[in-house]
Design a protein around this motif. Sequence first.
Motif, PDB file in Angstrom:
ATOM      1  N   MET A 185       0.853  -1.175   0.000  1.00  0.00           N
ATOM      2  CA  MET A 185       0.000   0.000   0.000  1.00  0.00           C
ATOM      3  C   MET A 185       0.895   1.233   0.000  1.00  0.00           C
ATOM      4  SD  MET A 185      -2.893   1.127   2.796  1.00  0.00           S
ATOM      5  CE  MET A 185      -4.296   0.544   1.909  1.00  0.00           C
ATOM      6  N   THR A 186       0.649   2.105  -0.964  1.00  0.00           N
ATOM      7  CA  THR A 186       1.426   3.339  -1.027  1.00  0.00           C
ATOM      8  C   THR A 186       0.870   4.358  -0.033  1.00  0.00           C
ATOM      9  OG1 THR A 186       0.040   4.390  -2.701  1.00  0.00           O
ATOM     10  CG2 THR A 186       1.822   2.954  -3.503  1.00  0.00           C
ATOM     11  N   LYS A 187       1.629   5.407   0.178  1.00  0.00           N
ATOM     12  CA  LYS A 187       1.180   6.461   1.092  1.00  0.00           C
ATOM     13  C   LYS A 187      -0.101   7.116   0.577  1.00  0.00           C
ATOM     14  CE  LYS A 187       5.651   7.558   3.030  1.00  0.00           C
ATOM     15  NZ  LYS A 187       6.673   8.577   3.259  1.00  0.00           N
ATOM     16  N   GLU A 188      -0.177   7.307  -0.723  1.00  0.00           N
ATOM     17  CA  GLU A 188      -1.381   7.941  -1.286  1.00  0.00           C
ATOM     18  C   GLU A 188      -2.595   7.019  -1.168  1.00  0.00           C
ATOM     19  OE1 GLU A 188      -1.788  11.127  -1.872  1.00  0.00           O
ATOM     20  OE2 GLU A 188       0.275  11.188  -1.146  1.00  0.00           O
ATOM     21  N   GLU A 189      -2.401   5.725  -1.364  1.00  0.00           N
ATOM     22  CA  GLU A 189      -3.500   4.768  -1.177  1.00  0.00           C
ATOM     23  C   GLU A 189      -3.944   4.764   0.281  1.00  0.00           C
ATOM     24  OE1 GLU A 189      -2.443   1.416  -4.579  1.00  0.00           O
ATOM     25  OE2 GLU A 189      -1.512   1.275  -2.604  1.00  0.00           O
ATOM     26  N   ALA A 190      -2.980   4.821   1.178  1.00  0.00           N
ATOM     27  CA  ALA A 190      -3.288   4.856   2.608  1.00  0.00           C
ATOM     28  C   ALA A 190      -4.038   6.129   2.962  1.00  0.00           C
ATOM     29  CB  ALA A 190      -2.013   4.745   3.438  1.00  0.00           C
ATOM     30  N   ARG A 191      -3.573   7.259   2.445  1.00  0.00           N
ATOM     31  CA  ARG A 191      -4.239   8.537   2.706  1.00  0.00           C
ATOM     32  C   ARG A 191      -5.692   8.478   2.230  1.00  0.00           C
ATOM     33  NH1 ARG A 191      -2.163  13.387   3.567  1.00  0.00           N
ATOM     34  NH2 ARG A 191      -0.150  12.885   2.663  1.00  0.00           N
ATOM     35  N   LYS A 192      -5.899   7.956   1.018  1.00  0.00           N
ATOM     36  CA  LYS A 192      -7.252   7.860   0.468  1.00  0.00           C
ATOM     37  C   LYS A 192      -8.131   6.967   1.346  1.00  0.00           C
ATOM     38  CE  LYS A 192      -9.862   6.554  -3.583  1.00  0.00           C
ATOM     39  NZ  LYS A 192      -9.937   5.680  -4.713  1.00  0.00           N
ATOM     40  N   ALA A 193      -7.619   5.806   1.742  1.00  0.00           N
ATOM     41  CA  ALA A 193      -8.387   4.885   2.586  1.00  0.00           C
ATOM     42  C   ALA A 193      -8.708   5.520   3.940  1.00  0.00           C
ATOM     43  CB  ALA A 193      -7.609   3.579   2.777  1.00  0.00           C
ATOM     44  N   LEU A 194      -7.738   6.210   4.519  1.00  0.00           N
ATOM     45  CA  LEU A 194      -7.948   6.861   5.814  1.00  0.00           C
ATOM     46  C   LEU A 194      -8.988   7.972   5.712  1.00  0.00           C
ATOM     47  CD1 LEU A 194      -4.230   6.984   6.957  1.00  0.00           C
ATOM     48  CD2 LEU A 194      -6.054   5.706   8.104  1.00  0.00           C
ATOM     49  N   LEU A 195      -8.912   8.777   4.672  1.00  0.00           N
ATOM     50  CA  LEU A 195      -9.876   9.864   4.503  1.00  0.00           C
ATOM     51  C   LEU A 195     -11.284   9.325   4.247  1.00  0.00           C
ATOM     52  CD1 LEU A 195      -7.740  12.380   2.400  1.00  0.00           C
ATOM     53  CD2 LEU A 195      -8.462  12.616   4.806  1.00  0.00           C
ATOM     54  N   GLU A 196     -11.382   8.232   3.490  1.00  0.00           N
ATOM     55  CA  GLU A 196     -12.689   7.615   3.250  1.00  0.00           C
ATOM     56  C   GLU A 196     -13.281   7.067   4.548  1.00  0.00           C
ATOM     57  OE1 GLU A 196     -12.040   4.720   0.176  1.00  0.00           O
ATOM     58  OE2 GLU A 196     -11.950   6.249  -1.402  1.00  0.00           O
ATOM     59  N   ARG A 197     -12.440   6.417   5.342  1.00  0.00           N
ATOM     60  CA  ARG A 197     -12.929   5.863   6.614  1.00  0.00           C
ATOM     61  C   ARG A 197     -13.341   6.990   7.556  1.00  0.00           C
ATOM     62  NH1 ARG A 197     -16.110   2.864   9.196  1.00  0.00           N
ATOM     63  NH2 ARG A 197     -15.443   2.360  11.294  1.00  0.00           N
ATOM     64  N   ARG A 198     -12.570   8.058   7.574  1.00  0.00           N
ATOM     65  CA  ARG A 198     -12.891   9.209   8.438  1.00  0.00           C
ATOM     66  C   ARG A 198     -14.240   9.805   8.039  1.00  0.00           C
ATOM     67  NH1 ARG A 198     -12.331  14.448   9.878  1.00  0.00           N
ATOM     68  NH2 ARG A 198     -11.241  14.825  11.827  1.00  0.00           N
ATOM     69  N   ALA A 199     -14.468   9.956   6.736  1.00  0.00           N
ATOM     70  CA  ALA A 199     -15.746  10.487   6.253  1.00  0.00           C
ATOM     71  C   ALA A 199     -16.896   9.556   6.628  1.00  0.00           C
ATOM     72  CB  ALA A 199     -15.688  10.689   4.742  1.00  0.00           C
ATOM     73  N   ALA A 200     -16.676   8.257   6.536  1.00  0.00           N
ATOM     74  CA  ALA A 200     -17.711   7.294   6.913  1.00  0.00           C
ATOM     75  C   ALA A 200     -18.045   7.398   8.403  1.00  0.00           C
ATOM     76  CB  ALA A 200     -17.263   5.874   6.564  1.00  0.00           C
ATOM     77  N   LEU A 201     -17.033   7.590   9.234  1.00  0.00           N
ATOM     78  CA  LEU A 201     -17.259   7.730  10.677  1.00  0.00           C
ATOM     79  C   LEU A 201     -18.065   8.986  10.983  1.00  0.00           C
ATOM     80  CD1 LEU A 201     -13.739   6.699  11.986  1.00  0.00           C
ATOM     81  CD2 LEU A 201     -15.875   5.437  12.320  1.00  0.00           C
ATOM     82  N   ILE A 202     -17.764  10.070  10.289  1.00  0.00           N
ATOM     83  CA  ILE A 202     -18.505  11.316  10.488  1.00  0.00           C
ATOM     84  C   ILE A 202     -19.963  11.123  10.075  1.00  0.00           C
ATOM     85  CG2 ILE A 202     -18.733  13.699   9.649  1.00  0.00           C
ATOM     86  CD1 ILE A 202     -15.600  13.735   9.601  1.00  0.00           C
ATOM     87  N   GLU A 203     -20.178  10.431   8.970  1.00  0.00           N
ATOM     88  CA  GLU A 203     -21.546  10.162   8.513  1.00  0.00           C
ATOM     89  C   GLU A 203     -22.293   9.268   9.514  1.00  0.00           C
ATOM     90  OE1 GLU A 203     -24.984  10.172   6.086  1.00  0.00           O
ATOM     91  OE2 GLU A 203     -23.291  11.529   6.330  1.00  0.00           O
ATOM     92  N   GLU A 204     -21.609   8.258  10.062  1.00  0.00           N
ATOM     93  CA  GLU A 204     -22.236   7.396  11.070  1.00  0.00           C
ATOM     94  C   GLU A 204     -22.636   8.209  12.296  1.00  0.00           C
ATOM     95  OE1 GLU A 204     -19.721   4.035  11.967  1.00  0.00           O
ATOM     96  OE2 GLU A 204     -19.529   3.534   9.849  1.00  0.00           O
ATOM     97  N   ASP A 205     -21.786   9.139  12.710  1.00  0.00           N
ATOM     98  CA  ASP A 205     -22.124  10.014  13.834  1.00  0.00           C
ATOM     99  C   ASP A 205     -23.376  10.837  13.527  1.00  0.00           C
ATOM    100  OD1 ASP A 205     -20.347   9.404  15.836  1.00  0.00           O
ATOM    101  OD2 ASP A 205     -18.915  10.974  15.323  1.00  0.00           O
ATOM    102  N   ARG A 206     -23.432  11.365  12.311  1.00  0.00           N
ATOM    103  CA  ARG A 206     -24.581  12.175  11.919  1.00  0.00           C
ATOM    104  C   ARG A 206     -25.869  11.342  11.932  1.00  0.00           C
ATOM    105  NH1 ARG A 206     -27.861  13.143   8.112  1.00  0.00           N
ATOM    106  NH2 ARG A 206     -26.990  11.695   6.618  1.00  0.00           N
ATOM    107  N   LEU A 207     -25.794  10.135  11.415  1.00  0.00           N
ATOM    108  CA  LEU A 207     -26.975   9.271  11.360  1.00  0.00           C
ATOM    109  C   LEU A 207     -27.421   8.803  12.735  1.00  0.00           C
ATOM    110  CD1 LEU A 207     -26.071   7.100   8.240  1.00  0.00           C
ATOM    111  CD2 LEU A 207     -27.787   8.918   8.376  1.00  0.00           C
TER     112      LEU A 207
END
Length: 108
Positions: free
Chosen positions: A1-23
């Motif tokens: 996993m490259t740093k950019e792939e990791a960054r993308k995965a981390l940002l996607e997971r972070r956004a999902a967590l924020i959405e779960e909090d909202r819901l």
Amino acid sequence: MTKEEARKALLERRAALIEEDRLDEDGRKPVTLDQESVGRLSRMDAMQVQAMAKALEQRRAAERARIDAALKRIDEGEWGYCAECGEEIAEKRLAHDPSVTHCIGCAR
């Protein structure tokens, strides 16, 4: 996993967590104590649901903090190295969870 792939995965997971909090906002609202509209057992159920929702919120906040720390490590060039021994963390371990901070040996 490259740093950019990791960054993308981390940002996607972070956004999902924020959405779960909202819901999950409704589950964390205070429980009304109106005896006429809600029976005692229903109120107890509502309080239990509220407590579980708050616990989930705390776990999501802790995961967001781990993600933010991993993003900072990526920016600083320290991502992928064990915080304890300094050795590289295994590719499969990082692919499974890009926010890990320790190699498998030090994580035990």
